[in-house]
Motif scaffolding. Structure first.
Motif, PDB file in Angstrom:
ATOM      1  N   PHE A   1      -6.746 -14.909  56.949  1.00 13.75           N
ATOM      2  CA  PHE A   1      -5.652 -15.359  57.812  1.00 13.75           C
ATOM      3  C   PHE A   1      -4.307 -14.762  57.399  1.00 13.75           C
ATOM      4  CE2 PHE A   1      -8.892 -18.698  58.029  1.00 13.75           C
ATOM      5  CZ  PHE A   1      -9.062 -18.801  59.395  1.00 13.75           C
ATOM      6  N   ASN A   2      -3.287 -15.106  58.185  1.00 20.29           N
ATOM      7  CA  ASN A   2      -1.883 -14.859  57.863  1.00 20.29           C
ATOM      8  C   ASN A   2      -1.505 -13.381  57.887  1.00 20.29           C
ATOM      9  OD1 ASN A   2       0.714 -15.713  57.307  1.00 20.29           O
ATOM     10  ND2 ASN A   2       0.390 -15.890  55.101  1.00 20.29           N
TER      11      ASN A   2
ATOM     12  N   GLY B   1      -5.457 -11.578  61.514  1.00 18.44           N
ATOM     13  CA  GLY B   1      -6.025 -12.696  60.774  1.00 18.44           C
ATOM     14  C   GLY B   1      -6.948 -13.557  61.620  1.00 18.44           C
ATOM     15  N   GLY B   2      -8.034 -14.014  61.013  1.00 14.52           N
ATOM     16  CA  GLY B   2      -8.949 -14.930  61.684  1.00 14.52           C
ATOM     17  C   GLY B   2      -9.807 -14.288  62.755  1.00 14.52           C
TER      18      GLY B   2
ATOM     19  N   GLN C   1     -10.608 -14.561  67.928  1.00 16.65           N
ATOM     20  CA  GLN C   1      -9.660 -14.684  66.825  1.00 16.65           C
ATOM     21  C   GLN C   1      -9.263 -16.155  66.680  1.00 16.65           C
ATOM     22  OE1 GLN C   1      -6.183 -12.185  67.098  1.00 16.65           O
ATOM     23  NE2 GLN C   1      -5.856 -12.234  64.899  1.00 16.65           N
TER      24      GLN C   1
ATOM     25  N   SER D   1      -6.868 -19.035  64.658  1.00 18.75           N
ATOM     26  CA  SER D   1      -5.584 -19.148  63.972  1.00 18.75           C
ATOM     27  C   SER D   1      -5.230 -20.618  63.844  1.00 18.75           C
ATOM     28  CB  SER D   1      -4.496 -18.411  64.753  1.00 18.75           C
ATOM     29  OG  SER D   1      -3.245 -18.533  64.118  1.00 18.75           O
ATOM     30  N   ASN D   2      -4.326 -20.890  62.965  1.00 26.43           N
ATOM     31  CA  ASN D   2      -3.733 -22.214  62.908  1.00 26.43           C
ATOM     32  C   ASN D   2      -2.279 -21.997  63.291  1.00 26.43           C
ATOM     33  OD1 ASN D   2      -4.411 -24.914  62.457  1.00 26.43           O
ATOM     34  ND2 ASN D   2      -3.302 -24.935  60.537  1.00 26.43           N
TER      35      ASN D   2
ATOM     36  N   ASN E   1       0.667 -20.527  61.356  1.00 26.50           N
ATOM     37  CA  ASN E   1       0.180 -20.547  59.974  1.00 26.50           C
ATOM     38  C   ASN E   1       0.559 -21.830  59.237  1.00 26.50           C
ATOM     39  OD1 ASN E   1      -1.215 -18.033  59.865  1.00 26.50           O
ATOM     40  ND2 ASN E   1       0.760 -16.999  59.860  1.00 26.50           N
TER      41      ASN E   1
ATOM     42  N   HIS F   1      -1.388 -24.287  58.639  1.00 23.85           N
ATOM     43  CA  HIS F   1      -2.566 -24.615  57.821  1.00 23.85           C
ATOM     44  C   HIS F   1      -2.592 -26.077  57.367  1.00 23.85           C
ATOM     45  CE1 HIS F   1       0.417 -22.602  55.126  1.00 23.85           C
ATOM     46  NE2 HIS F   1       0.081 -23.530  54.246  1.00 23.85           N
TER      47      HIS F   1
ATOM     48  N   SER G   1      -6.578 -15.865  52.940  1.00 21.24           N
ATOM     49  CA  SER G   1      -5.646 -15.058  53.724  1.00 21.24           C
ATOM     50  C   SER G   1      -5.717 -13.593  53.304  1.00 21.24           C
ATOM     51  CB  SER G   1      -4.214 -15.567  53.553  1.00 21.24           C
ATOM     52  OG  SER G   1      -4.058 -16.870  54.080  1.00 21.24           O
TER      53      SER G   1
ATOM     54  N   PRO H   1     -10.138 -23.909  61.724  1.00 18.19           N
ATOM     55  CA  PRO H   1      -9.134 -23.399  62.663  1.00 18.19           C
ATOM     56  C   PRO H   1      -9.665 -23.319  64.094  1.00 18.19           C
ATOM     57  CG  PRO H   1     -10.108 -21.608  61.431  1.00 18.19           C
ATOM     58  CD  PRO H   1     -10.616 -22.866  60.805  1.00 18.19           C
TER      59      PRO H   1
END
Length: 229
Positions: free
Chosen positions: A129-130, A134-135, A155, A157-158, A161, A163, A175, A192
């Motif tokens: 992630f990040n 990411g993801g 994909q 994600s949170n 980010n 989290h 990450s 996520p």
């Protein structure tokens, strides 16, 4: 590789434009994204959904490529992005927290990684992630969502980010530009949500395109051999 370039361009440029990203009213996905892919070309899209529902001719530039596309139902919770190759639809995607679209395989925006694991029938691998990619699903590991005739590219994600539920130190452990099995305890803890979803027809280059790609790789990545004196 071109399929992933198409996806990355489409999603990275347009994710922030999703009209439903801040919509707090839940959307029940009821439209089938595969039906868009089945339209084959712009004429098919117009016949099925109507000319007024389309921003028909748009383009995105990435390096040496100009990718042609359309936006279906722009500015609504039914917005979807369509990309073409040689006039044929090859990529249909949605982005954001939620959307009216789902796939025949049962995927839709907002699903959690644990839910997608069940749909795939086994674990799969994602990037850390990040960062911009990411993801992103790297491999379905032979699960139901992989395949030769149709590719699901996702994909997770949170948002922002944030989290939730993980400390900064824990988040840093999943990450960056690395690959992680989604069974990793911290990914399972984060769980996520899916915020970018595309279905893609695998791209097979023509003979001339293959030669052009090979020449470009040789020119840019392989140093010229030195002649012996």
């Amino acid at each position: 590789m071109r399929n992933y370039l198409i996806l990355l361009l489409n999603l990275s440029l347009l994710a922030c434009q999703s009209p439903n990203s801040e919509n707090k009213q839940p959307i029940a996905p009821h439209l089938i994204l595969n039906d868009v892919l089945a339209c084959k070309d712009l004429a098919g899209l117009q016949a099925k959904f109507g000319k007024d529902s389309l921003l028909a001719d748009t383009s995105w530039i990435m390096n040496e490529d100009t990718l042609r596309g359309s936006i279906l139902y722009p500015g609504t919770n039914k917005q979807a992005y369509v990309l073409y190759h040689d006039g044929k639809i090859v990529d249909v995607s949605v982005v954001g927290k939620q959307s009216a679209w789902k796939t025949l395989s049962g995927l839709y925006l907002g699903l959690r990684v644990k839910d997608v694991e069940q749909l795939n029938g086994k674990n799969f691998t994602i990037s850390g992630f990040n960062w911009i990619n990411g993801g992103m699903v790297v491999s379905w590991e032979g699960g139901k969502l992989g395949g030769d005739s149709l590719t699901h590219v996702l994909q997770f994600s949170n948002a922002g980010n944030k989290h939730e539920g993980l400390s900064d130190i824990e988040y840093s452990q999943i990450s960056g530009e690395a690959e992680f099995d989604i069974r990793h305890p911290l990914i399972q803890k984060l769980n996520p949500s899916l915020d970018q979803l595309a279905i893609i027809k695998p791209y097979v280059p023509s003979k001339s395109e293959g030669q052009s790609i090979g020449n470009h790789i040789t020119k840019t990545q392989i140093p010229p051999s030195k002649k012996k004196p």
